[in-house]
Design an enzyme around this catalytic site. Sequence first.
Site, mmCIF file in Angstrom:
data_model
loop_
_atom_site.group_PDB
_atom_site.id
_atom_site.type_symbol
_atom_site.label_atom_id
_atom_site.label_comp_id
_atom_site.label_asym_id
_atom_site.label_seq_id
_atom_site.Cartn_x
_atom_site.Cartn_y
_atom_site.Cartn_z
ATOM 1 N N THR A 42 0.719 -1.308 -0.126
ATOM 2 C CA THR A 42 0.227 0.063 0.006
ATOM 3 C C THR A 42 0.814 1.241 -0.003
ATOM 4 O O THR A 42 0.549 2.031 -0.561
ATOM 5 C CB THR A 42 -0.739 -0.098 1.215
ATOM 6 O OG1 THR A 42 -1.579 -1.007 1.026
ATOM 7 C CG2 THR A 42 -1.697 1.280 1.139
ATOM 8 N N THR A 119 1.295 -4.384 4.556
ATOM 9 C CA THR A 119 1.076 -4.543 5.787
ATOM 10 C C THR A 119 0.571 -5.944 6.165
ATOM 11 O O THR A 119 0.573 -6.737 7.134
ATOM 12 C CB THR A 119 0.236 -3.376 6.447
ATOM 13 O OG1 THR A 119 -0.997 -3.416 5.820
ATOM 14 C CG2 THR A 119 0.976 -2.315 6.525
#
Length: 358
Positions: A42, A119
Amino acid sequence: MTKTAGTAGHLTALGFAALIALSAGPALAEPPRIAVVATGGTIAMKLDPTTHAPVPALSGEDLVAAVPKLKDIATIEVTEFSNVPSDYMGPDRWPALARRIDALLADPGIRGAIVLHGTDTLDQTAYFLDLTLKSDKPVVLVGAQRNASDADADGPRNLLNAARQILAEGAVGQGVTVTLNHRINAAREVRKTHTSNVETFNSGEAGILGYVDEDRVVFGRRSLRRQTLPLPERLPRVDLVAMYAGADGSQVRHAAESGAEAIVVEAYGWGNVNAEMHDAIAEVIARGVPVVVATRVHDGRALPVYGFKGGGNTLRKAGAVFAGDLTPDKARILTLLALPADKDARKDQAALQRVFDK
């Protein structure tokens, strides 16, 4: 006269040059060097103008350029390893990543490495690296919960904090860490706990290692459960199977029948399953497939306590190994490395248990 005047002028010029050199002070030291390894996630995504959904868009060089304060504290050297969602990271990429980072850290001028990563599997990659990297130099994994198109994207601050951590006193020997939202977590203990909040990574009962504050980096403790295992040429296949209400054990049997070289069971509580799962686990262990029992519960350890059929005590008697406080994902990673490292671990319950007890 002309010669004398020329000599005097030359001496005067030398005097001025000396004064200028003195006023300039000592030569500035070379800035420290930090390696940045970009893998995607991300932190490297922006909104696609057509789908309006985040997609891979930025290189490591782009991400570093977006944090101008970095150049004030270090020389950043970027390696573009990949640009994929972290959901694509796993045993097929981890060994190459570990070898690349080890090669970078072998340069005596490199102070440490920052790994830019998504993540979703960031804690797993961190643990694999912590188990396999040879250097004591700091390695900091960072990501972002908000993509780069967001006005309040958290990636730039996390990247800057990682650089500050690497240069801080006490950073060497801490092992691989996950550092987001200022908090420094040990690779073994950290886990993702929220799907979207920037305060997503924590270390449960163990607590954080330290904090990247505004004026300095403060370390409060060290992780005491670290170990290092050799990086094999080939990683074995280790499957992860979840216990759920009504499970009949067929997934455990299928894993063994389809080629799994070991199985990690995500159990309840202290490490408990139902009777059907017990029978399946006992069967595959008897066939020579090691089974590791981990708990799905966030805090506490998987221990062989209960004596009902499927309780941890009966699983241990069937030959299962208990993962202690490792998450099921990390129990799988340790098994991936333990089986090649110890030839007895495949067939000796006690040998594999010793690896998990360290």
